[in-house]
Design a protein around this motif. Structure first.
Motif, PDB file in Angstrom:
ATOM      1  N   VAL A 165     -12.495 -11.827   1.779  1.00  0.00           N
ATOM      2  CA  VAL A 165     -12.374 -10.968   2.717  1.00  0.00           C
ATOM      3  C   VAL A 165     -12.802  -9.637   2.075  1.00  0.00           C
ATOM      4  O   VAL A 165     -12.479  -9.143   0.978  1.00  0.00           O
ATOM      5  CB  VAL A 165     -11.022 -10.838   3.079  1.00  0.00           C
ATOM      6  CG1 VAL A 165     -10.624  -9.894   4.403  1.00  0.00           C
ATOM      7  CG2 VAL A 165     -10.380 -12.402   3.527  1.00  0.00           C
ATOM      8  N   TYR A 166     -13.677  -9.041   3.006  1.00  0.00           N
ATOM      9  CA  TYR A 166     -14.033  -7.507   2.505  1.00  0.00           C
ATOM     10  C   TYR A 166     -13.488  -6.544   3.524  1.00  0.00           C
ATOM     11  O   TYR A 166     -12.975  -7.133   4.785  1.00  0.00           O
ATOM     12  CB  TYR A 166     -15.658  -7.244   2.628  1.00  0.00           C
ATOM     13  CG  TYR A 166     -16.439  -8.132   1.997  1.00  0.00           C
ATOM     14  CD1 TYR A 166     -16.623  -7.819   0.365  1.00  0.00           C
ATOM     15  CD2 TYR A 166     -17.489  -9.108   2.213  1.00  0.00           C
ATOM     16  CE1 TYR A 166     -17.296  -8.480  -0.480  1.00  0.00           C
ATOM     17  CE2 TYR A 166     -18.190  -9.854   1.319  1.00  0.00           C
ATOM     18  CZ  TYR A 166     -18.286  -9.290  -0.043  1.00  0.00           C
ATOM     19  OH  TYR A 166     -19.134 -10.020  -0.803  1.00  0.00           O
ATOM     20  N   ARG A 167     -12.923  -5.548   2.993  1.00  0.00           N
ATOM     21  CA  ARG A 167     -12.329  -4.555   3.643  1.00  0.00           C
ATOM     22  C   ARG A 167     -13.441  -3.482   4.132  1.00  0.00           C
ATOM     23  O   ARG A 167     -14.006  -3.112   3.251  1.00  0.00           O
ATOM     24  CB  ARG A 167     -11.272  -3.944   3.082  1.00  0.00           C
ATOM     25  CG  ARG A 167     -10.674  -2.746   3.914  1.00  0.00           C
ATOM     26  CD  ARG A 167      -9.270  -2.756   3.642  1.00  0.00           C
ATOM     27  NE  ARG A 167      -8.442  -3.679   4.188  1.00  0.00           N
ATOM     28  CZ  ARG A 167      -6.934  -3.910   4.301  1.00  0.00           C
ATOM     29  NH1 ARG A 167      -6.187  -3.408   3.285  1.00  0.00           N
ATOM     30  NH2 ARG A 167      -6.538  -5.060   4.957  1.00  0.00           N
ATOM     31  N   ALA A 168     -13.485  -3.242   5.204  1.00  0.00           N
ATOM     32  CA  ALA A 168     -14.461  -2.279   5.995  1.00  0.00           C
ATOM     33  C   ALA A 168     -13.854  -1.440   6.717  1.00  0.00           C
ATOM     34  O   ALA A 168     -13.522  -1.653   7.937  1.00  0.00           O
ATOM     35  CB  ALA A 168     -15.817  -3.127   6.659  1.00  0.00           C
ATOM     36  N   GLY A 169     -13.404  -0.270   6.413  1.00  0.00           N
ATOM     37  CA  GLY A 169     -12.369   0.659   7.012  1.00  0.00           C
ATOM     38  C   GLY A 169     -11.289   0.080   7.346  1.00  0.00           C
ATOM     39  O   GLY A 169     -10.473  -0.551   6.420  1.00  0.00           O
ATOM     40  N   GLU A 170     -10.737   0.115   8.708  1.00  0.00           N
ATOM     41  CA  GLU A 170      -9.669  -0.698   9.326  1.00  0.00           C
ATOM     42  C   GLU A 170      -9.696  -2.178   9.482  1.00  0.00           C
ATOM     43  O   GLU A 170      -8.851  -2.897   9.689  1.00  0.00           O
ATOM     44  CB  GLU A 170      -9.403   0.061  10.536  1.00  0.00           C
ATOM     45  CG  GLU A 170      -9.546   1.405  10.441  1.00  0.00           C
ATOM     46  CD  GLU A 170      -7.700   1.892  10.281  1.00  0.00           C
ATOM     47  OE1 GLU A 170      -7.261   2.103  11.330  1.00  0.00           O
ATOM     48  OE2 GLU A 170      -7.595   2.468   9.239  1.00  0.00           O
ATOM     49  N   ILE A 171     -10.868  -2.516   9.374  1.00  0.00           N
ATOM     50  CA  ILE A 171     -11.373  -3.995   9.483  1.00  0.00           C
ATOM     51  C   ILE A 171     -11.349  -4.914   8.384  1.00  0.00           C
ATOM     52  O   ILE A 171     -11.977  -4.661   7.284  1.00  0.00           O
ATOM     53  CB  ILE A 171     -12.313  -4.311  10.578  1.00  0.00           C
ATOM     54  CG1 ILE A 171     -12.255  -3.208  11.537  1.00  0.00           C
ATOM     55  CG2 ILE A 171     -12.579  -5.639  11.066  1.00  0.00           C
ATOM     56  CD1 ILE A 171     -13.728  -2.712  12.219  1.00  0.00           C
TER      57      ILE A 171
END
Ligand code: ADP
Ligand code: MG
Length: 228
Positions: free
Chosen positions: A10-16
């Motif tokens: 799982v990559y965290r991209a900002g809030e997502i």
């Protein structure tokens, strides 16, 4: 040689949270030449980086040559990688201020208990094998892309790794040079009995591999063994 079980990334991209790999399992046998193909964004680099201990999965386990990397600290993982794994990148990643010879020698400096003579003989042998002996004193800016990748292949092999990962090693090369680089990787893999996993988005350049794994949206959609 490699056993990956239920990897998730799982990559965290900002809030997502982006779940790029959901449930990825794979076994690679010793000495296999494996090609991992799939369109851009299908997760090839994510998978290679996890298998090659450059990055860690969010969950799941990777066992390399019988050793689980799951509980390793960052330092332990880096040492394990240095001793067991070779990496070849699309952009060659050579060190610009070092000569061809010094670039190949570089990973050996991290390894203790290696005499200067042994170090020299390994570097010279690989320079010869990849056809770069005549260029050994040049810096990377004085050689072509194909030659840079030859140097990167030698650098990946100089530690005698058990497994080598190559992430789109031919993407920055013209077709003819790409084929020469693939042939060179194959020749070296056969001679050194190294396990080899090579990712590409370009299925056209894949030929004569032992195994072809196709990735789409982070999932294996085909796993073919080729008889040669
Ligand atoms: P490939 O190598 O097959 O082109 P990647 O493993 O690079 O695929 O990428 C798979 C997916 O993960 C893509 O949708 C990409 O945008 C996303 N991704 C890769 N790295 C990151 C990151 N560091 N942060 C957020 N998303 C990423
Ligand atoms: Mg990639």
């Amino acid at each position: 040689m490699v056993k990956a079980s239920h990897l998730k990334k799982v990559y965290r991209a900002g809030e997502i949270d982006l779940e790029v790999i959901k449930d990825f399992s794979l076994e690679i046998n010793e000495g296999e030449f494996v090609s991992l193909v799939g369109p851009s964004g299908s997760g090839k680099s994510t998978v290679l980086n996890m298998l090659g201990c450059l990055d860690t999965p969010t969950s799941g386990e990777i066992i390399i040559d019988g050793v689980s990397t799951k509980a390793m600290s960052r330092t332990q993982r880096a040492n394990f990688r240095g001793e067991n794994i070779g990496f070849i990148f699309q952009s060659f990643n050579l060190i610009p201020v070092l000569s061809v010879y010094e670039n190949i020698e570089y990973p050996l400096i991290m390894i203790q208990n290696l005499s200067e003579n042994e170090r020299k003989s390994r570097v010279l042998k690989l320079l010869e094998e990849v056809g770069m002996l005549d260029h050994k004193d040049k810096t990377p800016d004085k050689i072509s892309g194909g030659q840079m990748q030859r140097v990167a292949i030698a650098r990946a092999l100089v530690t005698n790794p058990k497994i080598v990962f190559a992430d789109e090693p031919t993407a920055n090369l013209d077709t003819k040079t790409a084929h020469m680089i693939i042939d060179l990787m194959k020749k070296i893999q056969r001679e050194h009995q190294t396990t080899f996993v090579f990712a590409t988005h370009d299925e056209k350049i894949v030929s004569n591999v032992d195994r072809l794994i196709t990735l789409v949206d982070g999932e294996i959609v085909a796993d073919q063994r080729m008889n040669q």
